[in-house]
Design an enzyme around this catalytic site. Structure first.
Site, mmCIF file in Angstrom:
data_model
loop_
_atom_site.group_PDB
_atom_site.id
_atom_site.type_symbol
_atom_site.label_atom_id
_atom_site.label_comp_id
_atom_site.label_asym_id
_atom_site.label_seq_id
_atom_site.Cartn_x
_atom_site.Cartn_y
_atom_site.Cartn_z
ATOM 1 C CE LYS A 22 136.460 56.166 29.976
ATOM 2 N NZ LYS A 22 136.212 54.920 30.064
ATOM 3 C CG ASN A 23 139.255 54.155 32.417
ATOM 4 O OD1 ASN A 23 137.983 54.319 32.343
ATOM 5 N ND2 ASN A 23 140.057 53.660 31.347
ATOM 6 C CB CYS A 128 134.284 49.985 24.196
ATOM 7 S SG CYS A 128 134.335 51.816 24.437
ATOM 8 N NE ARG A 133 135.679 45.290 28.033
ATOM 9 C CZ ARG A 133 135.558 46.667 28.248
ATOM 10 N NH1 ARG A 133 134.687 47.135 27.709
ATOM 11 N NH2 ARG A 133 136.280 47.192 29.232
ATOM 12 C CG ASP A 318 142.565 51.995 27.719
ATOM 13 O OD1 ASP A 318 142.013 51.507 26.860
ATOM 14 O OD2 ASP A 318 141.922 52.664 28.673
ATOM 15 N NE ARG A 410 131.302 54.898 27.009
ATOM 16 C CZ ARG A 410 131.577 53.771 26.943
ATOM 17 N NH1 ARG A 410 131.748 53.363 25.769
ATOM 18 N NH2 ARG A 410 132.071 53.123 27.864
HETATM 19 C C1 EPZ Z 1 139.783 48.574 32.279
HETATM 20 O O1 EPZ Z 1 138.827 47.736 31.547
HETATM 21 C C2 EPZ Z 1 139.428 49.850 31.530
HETATM 22 N N1 EPZ Z 1 138.202 50.529 31.752
HETATM 23 C C3 EPZ Z 1 139.669 49.909 30.059
HETATM 24 O O2 EPZ Z 1 139.375 51.219 29.371
HETATM 25 C C4 EPZ Z 1 141.077 49.406 29.738
HETATM 26 O O3 EPZ Z 1 141.106 49.154 28.226
HETATM 27 C C5 EPZ Z 1 141.171 47.940 30.358
HETATM 28 O O4 EPZ Z 1 141.057 48.029 31.966
HETATM 29 C C6 EPZ Z 1 142.562 47.511 30.228
HETATM 30 O O5 EPZ Z 1 143.561 48.625 30.787
HETATM 31 C C7 EPZ Z 1 137.962 51.004 32.773
HETATM 32 O O6 EPZ Z 1 138.683 51.471 33.747
HETATM 33 C C8 EPZ Z 1 136.393 51.602 33.221
HETATM 34 P P1 EPZ Z 1 140.159 44.296 32.582
HETATM 35 P P2 EPZ Z 1 138.313 46.301 32.353
HETATM 36 O O7 EPZ Z 1 139.151 43.577 33.299
HETATM 37 O O8 EPZ Z 1 138.338 46.679 33.825
HETATM 38 C C9 EPZ Z 1 139.698 39.941 30.590
HETATM 39 C C10 EPZ Z 1 138.456 52.921 28.072
HETATM 40 O O9 EPZ Z 1 138.653 52.823 26.628
HETATM 41 N N2 EPZ Z 1 138.867 39.460 31.472
HETATM 42 O O10 EPZ Z 1 141.517 44.435 32.937
HETATM 43 O O11 EPZ Z 1 136.925 45.909 31.746
HETATM 44 C C11 EPZ Z 1 139.039 40.929 29.464
HETATM 45 O O12 EPZ Z 1 138.182 40.260 28.659
HETATM 46 C C12 EPZ Z 1 138.213 51.488 28.593
HETATM 47 O O13 EPZ Z 1 138.509 53.695 28.792
HETATM 48 C C13 EPZ Z 1 138.371 38.086 31.743
HETATM 49 O O14 EPZ Z 1 138.617 37.545 30.951
HETATM 50 O O15 EPZ Z 1 139.613 45.498 31.742
HETATM 51 C C14 EPZ Z 1 140.166 41.472 28.668
HETATM 52 O O16 EPZ Z 1 140.807 40.759 27.788
HETATM 53 C C15 EPZ Z 1 138.001 50.224 27.527
HETATM 54 N N3 EPZ Z 1 137.759 37.920 32.844
HETATM 55 C C16 EPZ Z 1 141.310 41.412 29.762
HETATM 56 O O17 EPZ Z 1 140.757 40.575 31.031
HETATM 57 C C17 EPZ Z 1 137.054 39.153 33.675
HETATM 58 O O18 EPZ Z 1 136.289 38.743 34.816
HETATM 59 C C18 EPZ Z 1 141.673 42.785 30.542
HETATM 60 O O19 EPZ Z 1 140.201 43.299 31.223
HETATM 61 C C19 EPZ Z 1 137.601 40.334 33.639
HETATM 62 C C20 EPZ Z 1 138.342 40.508 32.558
#
Ligand code: EPZ
Length: 430
Positions: A22-23, A128, A133, A318, A410
């Site tokens: 998916k991701n 989620c 986020r 994850d 999802r």
């Molecule tokens: C991706 O989410 C995945 N989603 C998530 O999978 C996964 O848990 C996550 O990466 C971490 O591996 C998809 O690929 C669609 P991040 P993403 O930006 O991109 C903070 C699932 O269950 N952050 O790496 O949203 C954020 O709050 C999902 O399949 C900021 O502060 O994750 C978090 O604490 C859930 N500012 C950390 O960084 C930003 O602008 C990592 O988030 C962006 C992120």
């Protein structure tokens, strides 16, 4: 709303073919916005997040068709779902709240849309509920490429009338989504972009590999630095989506929790090196072949463990909830430290309702095992939390009813079929 009923206690034995990721599918489908030529993607899973993204892309004007064909995977038959996307005639540069509230990955359209058309209006995302986020890292990066950004009535409005210009972007955190968004924006920017402290998760590498097939020069250097040469000559491409490492890890845990002998096929076990190392430390037997693994539980002498979630190649957030379900069955005190998301322990209270002994201390969960799990009505709160309840239910005594199943839909293709084919008692109640 659908529910899932599980009667625990059966061993899972047999084969499970792992679906496309998916991701990985989501950002790669979004990358089709970079070109007016056709992108052909194989191994796309049948999930509601994919359908939501298809709606977002169609609203923007992408022409999307699918075909399905039988593919033979070892002794299992599985459908290959091919998605053809052509984004030649874009009709809008706005992605609405209706879809973005359901799925955070829709926000990824802002980078390529802005780069291609000079304007994008995209709703702030939902997804989620595992933390606040924010999208600040995405926006800081786009500003570095020359975008003017404002936020109005829940929408991010990004403008770059004269196009984006390549630059050095240092991410404050290796955000997966921000890295993917900025790679796509930089592809159409003038000149070179260097993204420092980028996420090099396997799904980002899969995106990079597809973008390279589209004729773009892009390189991953030491210290998580991605170098992109902007170009206007972006071609179509054909790409096979990588297998879902999180789905594979989840079924590996199901095998360990229920006993039996489970063979997981059609994925690259190297992508789960860290989780498999931890499963072995706990006392599970994992035999790794080239594109498959065989999982067996060792019934005696399971060991407690400490886990910290980290960016790849560290332990993935994850799989955190699924490991927590497993650790309820391991004697002694195990500790999970969640370092990626600040609110990703929503499954704890539901596992406790099933009999687990888990205490929370800030970003740490302390799991005291082993406890008998007993079936109960439980509520899914997010995608990975939901599947941790499925795992707990499979080894619990009696019946568990899982509510809010739409979270599972999802991200887990054919969940009931895959589990029941291996002997688990699981059914969907409509
Ligand atoms: C991706 O989410 C995945 N989603 C998530 O999978 C996964 O848990 C996550 O990466 C971490 O591996 C998809 O690929 C669609 P991040 P993403 O930006 O991109 C903070 C699932 O269950 N952050 O790496 O949203 C954020 O709050 C999902 O399949 C900021 O502060 O994750 C978090 O604490 C859930 N500012 C950390 O960084 C930003 O602008 C990592 O988030 C962006 C992120």
């Amino acid at each position: 709303m659908d529910k899932i009923r599980i009667v625990g206690g059966n061993q899972l034995s047999g084969q499970i073919a792992i679906s496309g990721s998916k991701n990985s599918s989501l950002p790669i489908m979004v990358a089709s916005l970079l070109t007016d030529q056709k992108i052909v993607l194989d191994n796309i899973p049948d999930l509601t997040d994919i359908k939501t993204l298809i709606r977002i892309l169609k609203d923007l004007g992408s022409d999307i068709s699918y075909s399905e064909s039988d593919k033979q995977l070892s002794s299992i038959r599985q459908l290959n779902r091919r998605v053809n996307i052509c984004s030649k005639n874009l009709v809008s540069n706005q992605a609405n709240y209706e879809h973005l509230s359901k799925m955070r990955a829709g926000f990824l359209v802002i980078g390529p849309l802005l780069a291609r058309t000079g304007y994008a209006k995209v709703s702030m995302p939902g997804g989620c509920a595992i933390g606040t986020r924010p999208v600040d890292i995405h926006l800081t990066g786009l500003r570095k490429l020359g975008a003017e950004i404002t936020i109005e009535e829940g929408y991010v409005i990004a403008k770059a009338k004269n196009g984006l210009i390549g630059n050095l972007i240092k991410l404050s955190k290796p955000s997966v989504g921000a890295t993917q968004n900025l790679i796509m924006a930089a592809v159409l920017a003038k000149g070179e972009t260097s993204i420092v402290n980028a996420s090099i998760e396997p799904e980002t590498s899969d995106l990079i590999s597809c973008i390279k097939k589209m004729g773009v020069q892009i390189e991953v250097r030491e210290n998580n630095n991605i170098l992109i040469q902007g170009t206007k000559n972006i071609t179509g491409a054909s790409h096979k989506i990588m297998a879902d490492r999180i789905e594979a890890g989840t079924y590996a845990i199901a095998g360990c929790m229920t006993g039996g002998r489970l063979e997981l096929t059609n994925f690259d076990p190297n992508l789960l090196e860290k989780p498999f190392e931890i499963l072995r430390d706990i006392g599970c037997s994992i035999k790794v072949n080239k594109n498959s693994v065989i999982i067996e539980k060792l019934v005696s002498d399971l060991q407690p463990i400490k886990i910290t979630t980290e960016p790849y190649p560290g332990f993935p957030t994850d799989l955190q909830a699924q490991f927590m379900a497993l650790l309820t069955q391991v004697p002694g005190t195990s500790v999970i430290n969640e370092r990626i998301f600040e609110n990703r322990f929503m499954h704890v209270q539901e596992l406790v309702r099933m009999g687990a002994n888990i205490n929370l201390d800030g970003d740490k969960a302390i799991i005291n095992g082993r406890t008998d799990l007993i079936g109960a009505p439980v509520m899914a709160t997010d995608l990975r939390a939901s599947v941790s309840l499925v795992l707990a239910a499979l080894c619990a005594r009696g019946e568990t009813i899982i509510n809010r199943v739409y979270h599972l839909d999802r991200g887990f293709e054919d969940l009931e079929k895959k589990i029941s084919n291996c002997g688990g008692i699981i059914e969907r109640i409509k």
